[in-house]
Scaffold this active site. Sequence first.
Site, short mmCIF file in Angstrom:
data_model
loop_
_atom_site.label_atom_id
_atom_site.label_comp_id
_atom_site.label_asym_id
_atom_site.label_seq_id
_atom_site.Cartn_x
_atom_site.Cartn_y
_atom_site.Cartn_z
N THR A 750 0.84 -1.19 0.00
CA THR A 750 0.00 0.00 0.00
C THR A 750 0.88 1.25 0.00
O THR A 750 2.10 1.17 0.05
CB THR A 750 -0.90 0.05 1.26
OG1 THR A 750 -0.10 0.37 2.41
CG2 THR A 750 -1.58 -1.30 1.49
N GLU A 801 13.69 -3.28 -0.50
CA GLU A 801 14.39 -3.06 -1.77
C GLU A 801 13.49 -2.32 -2.77
O GLU A 801 13.97 -1.47 -3.53
CB GLU A 801 14.82 -4.40 -2.36
CG GLU A 801 15.61 -4.29 -3.66
CD GLU A 801 17.03 -3.79 -3.42
OE1 GLU A 801 17.30 -2.61 -3.74
OE2 GLU A 801 17.86 -4.56 -2.92
N LEU A 808 14.91 -3.17 -9.06
CA LEU A 808 16.35 -3.03 -9.29
C LEU A 808 17.12 -3.18 -7.97
O LEU A 808 16.66 -2.72 -6.93
CB LEU A 808 16.67 -1.67 -9.91
CG LEU A 808 16.11 -1.40 -11.30
CD1 LEU A 808 16.47 0.02 -11.74
CD2 LEU A 808 16.64 -2.42 -12.31
N GLY A 859 -0.73 5.08 -18.96
CA GLY A 859 -0.68 4.49 -17.64
C GLY A 859 0.65 4.64 -16.93
O GLY A 859 0.90 3.97 -15.91
N GLU A 862 0.65 8.43 -12.10
CA GLU A 862 -0.39 8.19 -11.11
C GLU A 862 -1.70 8.77 -11.63
O GLU A 862 -1.71 9.58 -12.58
CB GLU A 862 -0.02 8.85 -9.78
CG GLU A 862 1.22 8.28 -9.11
CD GLU A 862 0.98 6.87 -8.58
OE1 GLU A 862 -0.19 6.49 -8.35
OE2 GLU A 862 1.98 6.14 -8.43
N ASP A 873 8.00 11.96 -4.85
CA ASP A 873 8.30 10.52 -4.90
C ASP A 873 9.81 10.31 -5.01
O ASP A 873 10.39 9.47 -4.32
CB ASP A 873 7.58 9.87 -6.09
CG ASP A 873 7.85 8.38 -6.17
OD1 ASP A 873 7.45 7.66 -5.24
OD2 ASP A 873 8.49 7.94 -7.15
N LYS A 877 12.72 8.77 -2.13
CA LYS A 877 13.75 7.77 -2.46
C LYS A 877 15.15 8.29 -2.11
O LYS A 877 16.00 7.54 -1.63
CB LYS A 877 13.67 7.40 -3.94
CG LYS A 877 12.36 6.70 -4.30
CD LYS A 877 12.24 6.45 -5.80
CE LYS A 877 10.90 5.80 -6.13
NZ LYS A 877 10.71 5.58 -7.59
N GLY A 996 6.17 0.07 -12.71
CA GLY A 996 5.27 -0.95 -13.23
C GLY A 996 4.96 -2.00 -12.18
O GLY A 996 5.78 -2.30 -11.31
#
Length: 1027
Positions: A750, A801, A808, A859, A862, A873, A877, A996
């Site tokens: 989620t 990960e 990756l 697609g 978001e 986002d 990271k 994806g």
Amino acid sequence: MSHPQYCWCGCHHPLNTQTLRSNHHACRTYKEQFKSPSFSITKSNRFSNLGKSSFMTPAQQKPSISVSYTNPVSVSASIGVDQSTHVPLTTSTRQEGHWQVHKFGGSSLENVECFERVSGLLQEKMLESNVESVTHKSKRQHGQTAESSQQRFFIVVSAVRGVTNILERLIYSAIARNKDLHYLEGIEELRDIHENLIERLLSPEERHSLLATLSSNLRDLRDLLRAVWIARSASVRIRDLIMGYGELWCAQLVWALLRSKGVQCSFLDARDVLVTRTASITSNRNEFLLDELTLSDLGNVNGMETIEPKKRLDKLTADSKTSKKMIAQPRKIIDWDISKSRLDSWLRQNPTQVVVATGYIACDADGVPTTLGRNGSDFSASVFGRILEAESITIWTDVDGVYSADPRVVPDAVVIPFLSYKEAAELAYFGADVLHPDTMSPAIFSSIPIRIRNTFRPHAEGTLIGNTVSESILTIPSSPSNVSPATASAKANVKNSRGVKGFSTVKDIALVNVEGTGMIGVPGIASRLFEALYSAGLSVIMIAQASSEYSICSVVPGSQADLAVEAVRYAFRTELAEGLVSSVDTLRNCSILAVVGENMQEVPGVSSRLFGSLSRVGVSVRAVAQGSSEHNISIVVDSKDESRALRASHAAFYLSDQTLSVGILGTGTVGGTLINQIRQQIESLRLEFGVDIRIRGIANSKKMLLVDSLQGTVDWNAELEQEQQSCNLDMFAKHIQDTSIPHAVICDCTASDVVTEKYADWLAQGIHLVTANKKANSGSMKRYIRLREAQRAANSHFLYEANVGAGLPVISSLRDLIRTGDKLKEIEGIFSGTLSYIFNEFDGSESFSTVVKRAKDKGYTEPDPRDDLSGMDVARKIIILAREIGLHFELSDLQVESLVPEELRADKGVNVETFLRRLPEYDEELGRLALQAKENNQVLRYVGVVSVEQHNCRVELRRYDQVHPFGRLKGSDNIVSFRTWRYDNQPLVVQGPGAGADVTAGGVFADLLRLASYLGAPSSPMGDFSF
């Protein structure tokens, strides 16, 4: 002077030669029996033939009348054995041929179907062994005779299931004078059970004599219980006499059934040949051999009026066994010389290929009927095997053999193909459902192999117990149906290499610990401790002492903990008063986990593997004991951890699959894909790696589906849709953390902050976490640290990960660099698959808004593209990577260049449709930047940067040469560059799809398998790699 012998039926009519040969004897029961042509009386009194069959084998149908005086009321006379026959032990009078002993327990003889199954099984075994033909017709077809056969069968039979318990209850009922469950009702219950079996198994002609014997026996039983009722007590001899009826009736029925099938066999009442004596000591000093069981020995019979009658009688029985007096079961010792002589004599008189004998019962030196104690039928089989010098003893029961652990706790436990006598004895002592150590003693003495087999699955090989042999010749053990034969084979191979055979547990034990500086170097401390426990009549299960001698602990049954502490404190009262012994205390609610294997001493690292497996599941060890022979390692754990410890240790030695109880939160594109990926690989993982992933829970924000294990054919989406149970994260976690499965894992697919708030609690409970949710690791630094502390405290794993780069190996590569001593200078990368696609398409030839709309239509974005264009986002990271290398940044510390115009932000009240409609108004600036870059053979890329040297983090739009690795990127790929001391001029680059559902779910799945490896799964397939 000649004295009369009295009628055994209890009528007190004297018997003599005249009355035997005439009709002057007034006893109706006797007349009924005397009408039978097989009736015979041997040297005995009225109790001698209680329970005897009124039908015998041809050799037994020779009347043998002997008159001698015996007291008609006493039970101390012989039981009908011709004591005048004595055969020297050096002379064997048995017929030629090899004996096989087969014992069938009550579970194998429960109903008509079971009796028919046993009959068919025996006939099949006889044909396989080239025994005399089962029927006269088959004899002619095979051309064999009884004399030419070399294989002989000795069949030992227990009572019909439940009958011995009924007989025992009747004794207690008679003593207690139970009004609600009178012993006469129990007698009728016994009549119904056996008459139903006789009438359904035998023809009218065949059942007549057996029914007559049953009726006669039940009258005798009624008289005996009437005497018990009157006296309100029962001697050991009376109890043994009553308890032995079940074996007599069942063995006679098996004998009659086999004869009805054409099998030529003889019936043997074991009381005619087996002679015992009682051991002079009991196993416990607090126990005593109660010669007379009375009402006071039954415990508290008051206040039981409100208890249901049948439960009341069960309680009476239980109370009598747990009363303070601890009534002992007399330990019976076989008189081997006399028993061998009598069996040889019997076999001479009854030449036969097949013998059906009673288990459990025997007689004492005076010829009085007795029993061999519970599980005595198994012991009888072993005794007969030793006397007959049998080639094998087979115990037929309702399980496939001896399991490597309790299959009710360890579903993937396998049947152990071979156990040495020592291993079987160790497992038996520590509660495994195998033979009692006493049962194996006769077989061990004569080196007779014992095989445990399943009556209901006769083709299963079972477990062979014997001397140490090469196990390579044994077949692969059977296993539960949900485990493939290949997996069972792999587990068997690994098992043999580890030296461990099985695991067993003892519940409800207590540790009694004695500590004090005054014990150090003082001789006799241990002796005084054990003397104190012995004087209190307590049995010590195991002991442990540190070399410093500061403390010594003993393990006793939990029910005896208070008595043990009291006894030890009294023994060391002087030392306690003077402070030389600081404390005598107890630790309750513990269990013993025993690890058994005769070859453990030859395999290094067994203890390390055992304790490592317990550590991984958060089980603390309270005490350890191991002998120098290394056949057994016994550890004490808390009772609440018993199942977890058993499963974890069992799995650590590859006797079961490395099992993971998995719960998946989130059923969207990533979560749904993950479920399907796992289900596709489940069988392959079992076969090749022994990893058993069980999806036991699925939940979304509204509902949750909780199951034992999601089967491969189940439509989980439809099941979840129909489920009415609302999502409760605490209940979900509790279900996933099943104590019968050592490892619990929750996979978070989620983007919910509500879920991440539960992470710390789950990790602290020992639940492992695998997540694609970035909010936990990019949230506040305070929460980030709390997660790591919870993880370390419970030794749980937290894998993420998929937080960076989807599938990756970004985080794992970074960790490898750090762990190997490399120093990071800079991390730079394109971390958004959406922005990678947009800027690979956007070169100024068309507007930025057009490219964004196309990406949304395909697609790549978001539902709200601003979630990607804001750069948050990527920022999350970057924060995660920075924290991995020790930089404690908050999200607010980052410099983030947002691609969302200030006026079109969501917090300004602009919806998605309005944003997409107005975005072209802001194309000019980005278009100009793209054209400038293109003129210089460069491209625009949206990147995140962690600079260790400058101690900052940035998310921004940069220009790169077209030949730069970032400039050559295509599609929606991610790329990450690590510049370190080792990789300075030419950075380490990780590149590939970074967005994806498939690759993100694959990243979570890879973490799940990485977790299995951390928990002990093999790193390479377990197949055969020979060429």
